[in-house]
Design a protein around this motif. Structure first.
Motif, PDB file in Angstrom:
ATOM      1  N   MET A   1     -55.608  11.152  71.677  1.00  0.00           N
ATOM      2  CA  MET A   1     -54.138  11.102  72.025  1.00  0.00           C
ATOM      3  C   MET A   1     -53.499  12.196  71.263  1.00  0.00           C
ATOM      4  N   ASP A   2     -52.471  13.056  71.987  1.00  0.00           N
ATOM      5  CA  ASP A   2     -51.929  13.963  71.420  1.00  0.00           C
ATOM      6  C   ASP A   2     -50.271  13.504  71.525  1.00  0.00           C
ATOM      7  N   GLU A   3     -49.441  14.264  70.746  1.00  0.00           N
ATOM      8  CA  GLU A   3     -47.921  14.140  70.720  1.00  0.00           C
ATOM      9  C   GLU A   3     -47.337  13.897  71.965  1.00  0.00           C
ATOM     10  N   GLN A   4     -47.606  14.626  72.985  1.00  0.00           N
ATOM     11  CA  GLN A   4     -47.049  14.355  74.196  1.00  0.00           C
ATOM     12  C   GLN A   4     -47.405  12.895  75.137  1.00  0.00           C
ATOM     13  N   ASP A   5     -48.410  12.343  74.591  1.00  0.00           N
ATOM     14  CA  ASP A   5     -48.808  11.149  75.271  1.00  0.00           C
ATOM     15  C   ASP A   5     -48.080   9.993  74.608  1.00  0.00           C
ATOM     16  N   SER A   6     -48.336   8.801  75.393  1.00  0.00           N
ATOM     17  CA  SER A   6     -47.720   7.458  75.262  1.00  0.00           C
ATOM     18  C   SER A   6     -48.524   6.475  75.376  1.00  0.00           C
ATOM     19  N   LEU A   7     -48.507   5.451  74.322  1.00  0.00           N
ATOM     20  CA  LEU A   7     -49.487   4.251  74.466  1.00  0.00           C
ATOM     21  C   LEU A   7     -48.520   3.118  74.474  1.00  0.00           C
ATOM     22  N   LEU A   8     -48.925   2.511  75.298  1.00  0.00           N
ATOM     23  CA  LEU A   8     -48.212   1.200  75.943  1.00  0.00           C
ATOM     24  C   LEU A   8     -49.198  -0.153  75.541  1.00  0.00           C
ATOM     25  N   LEU A   9     -48.951  -0.997  74.635  1.00  0.00           N
ATOM     26  CA  LEU A   9     -49.304  -1.950  74.265  1.00  0.00           C
ATOM     27  C   LEU A   9     -49.145  -3.248  75.192  1.00  0.00           C
ATOM     28  N   ASP A  53     -39.373  -3.018  79.383  1.00  0.00           N
ATOM     29  CA  ASP A  53     -39.537  -4.259  80.278  1.00  0.00           C
ATOM     30  C   ASP A  53     -40.446  -3.389  81.595  1.00  0.00           C
ATOM     31  N   ASP A  54     -40.507  -4.384  82.409  1.00  0.00           N
ATOM     32  CA  ASP A  54     -41.587  -3.815  83.587  1.00  0.00           C
ATOM     33  C   ASP A  54     -41.001  -2.595  84.124  1.00  0.00           C
ATOM     34  N   SER A  55     -39.724  -2.232  84.350  1.00  0.00           N
ATOM     35  CA  SER A  55     -39.289  -1.126  85.150  1.00  0.00           C
ATOM     36  C   SER A  55     -39.588   0.109  84.077  1.00  0.00           C
ATOM     37  N   GLY A  56     -39.574  -0.241  83.081  1.00  0.00           N
ATOM     38  CA  GLY A  56     -39.945   0.717  81.879  1.00  0.00           C
ATOM     39  C   GLY A  56     -41.380   1.247  81.918  1.00  0.00           C
ATOM     40  N   PHE A  57     -42.275   0.247  82.111  1.00  0.00           N
ATOM     41  CA  PHE A  57     -43.709   0.187  82.226  1.00  0.00           C
ATOM     42  C   PHE A  57     -44.024   1.321  83.538  1.00  0.00           C
ATOM     43  N   VAL A  58     -43.333   1.154  84.650  1.00  0.00           N
ATOM     44  CA  VAL A  58     -43.358   1.796  85.618  1.00  0.00           C
ATOM     45  C   VAL A  58     -42.995   3.177  85.420  1.00  0.00           C
ATOM     46  N   GLN A  59     -41.887   3.209  84.768  1.00  0.00           N
ATOM     47  CA  GLN A  59     -41.391   4.677  84.693  1.00  0.00           C
ATOM     48  C   GLN A  59     -42.217   5.344  83.821  1.00  0.00           C
ATOM     49  N   LEU A  60     -42.882   4.707  82.752  1.00  0.00           N
ATOM     50  CA  LEU A  60     -43.949   5.591  81.799  1.00  0.00           C
ATOM     51  C   LEU A  60     -45.311   6.008  82.964  1.00  0.00           C
ATOM     52  N   CYS A  61     -45.764   5.115  83.820  1.00  0.00           N
ATOM     53  CA  CYS A  61     -46.705   5.434  84.683  1.00  0.00           C
ATOM     54  C   CYS A  61     -46.437   7.002  85.517  1.00  0.00           C
ATOM     55  N   VAL A  62     -45.124   6.817  86.166  1.00  0.00           N
ATOM     56  CA  VAL A  62     -44.828   8.001  87.034  1.00  0.00           C
ATOM     57  C   VAL A  62     -44.408   9.047  86.242  1.00  0.00           C
ATOM     58  N   SER A  63     -44.076   8.990  85.001  1.00  0.00           N
ATOM     59  CA  SER A  63     -43.758  10.443  84.269  1.00  0.00           C
ATOM     60  C   SER A  63     -44.805  11.098  83.432  1.00  0.00           C
ATOM     61  N   HIS A  64     -45.976  10.313  83.458  1.00  0.00           N
ATOM     62  CA  HIS A  64     -47.066  11.058  82.944  1.00  0.00           C
ATOM     63  C   HIS A  64     -48.116  11.301  84.004  1.00  0.00           C
ATOM     64  N   HIS A  65     -48.986  12.529  83.731  1.00  0.00           N
ATOM     65  CA  HIS A  65     -49.668  13.118  84.740  1.00  0.00           C
ATOM     66  C   HIS A  65     -51.021  12.281  85.037  1.00  0.00           C
ATOM     67  N   LYS A  66     -51.507  11.654  83.984  1.00  0.00           N
ATOM     68  CA  LYS A  66     -52.765  10.592  83.919  1.00  0.00           C
ATOM     69  C   LYS A  66     -52.382   9.344  83.493  1.00  0.00           C
ATOM     70  N   VAL A  67     -52.875   8.282  84.122  1.00  0.00           N
ATOM     71  CA  VAL A  67     -52.560   7.015  83.418  1.00  0.00           C
ATOM     72  C   VAL A  67     -53.934   6.336  83.462  1.00  0.00           C
ATOM     73  N   VAL A  68     -54.376   5.810  81.916  1.00  0.00           N
ATOM     74  CA  VAL A  68     -55.675   5.276  81.798  1.00  0.00           C
ATOM     75  C   VAL A  68     -55.248   3.749  81.106  1.00  0.00           C
TER      76      VAL A  68
END
Length: 71
Positions: A1-9, A53-68
């Motif tokens: 994980m790099d500084e530009q990445d996000s982790l959602l628990l 919240d759930d809309s924030g979850f979706v926003q994270l997904c669309v704002s990152h190039h890759k989702v794992v």
């Protein structure tokens, strides 16, 4: 994980928000979030993580190039 990445628990992963794991979370580069509904449903109330919240979850997904995801 790099500084530009996000982790959602999510789901039981939010238990990492407990104080016992604060040192490990602090050492993670990038931003760490927790899904608010999972934090509340598991009673992990004193989280210092940014809760979304759930809309924030979706926003994270669309704002990152890759989702794992791991379930």
């Amino acid at each position: 994980m790099d500084e530009q990445d996000s982790l959602l628990l999510i789901e039981d992963g939010v238990y990492w928000a407990l104080p016992a794991y604060s040192d490990q979370l602090a050492s993670i580069p990038g931003r760490v979030f927790a899904l608010e509904a999972d934090i509340r449903s598991r009673g992990v109330g004193n989280s210092t993580l940014e809760c979304i919240d759930d809309s924030g979850f979706v926003q994270l997904c669309v704002s990152h190039h890759k989702v794992v995801s791991w379930f």
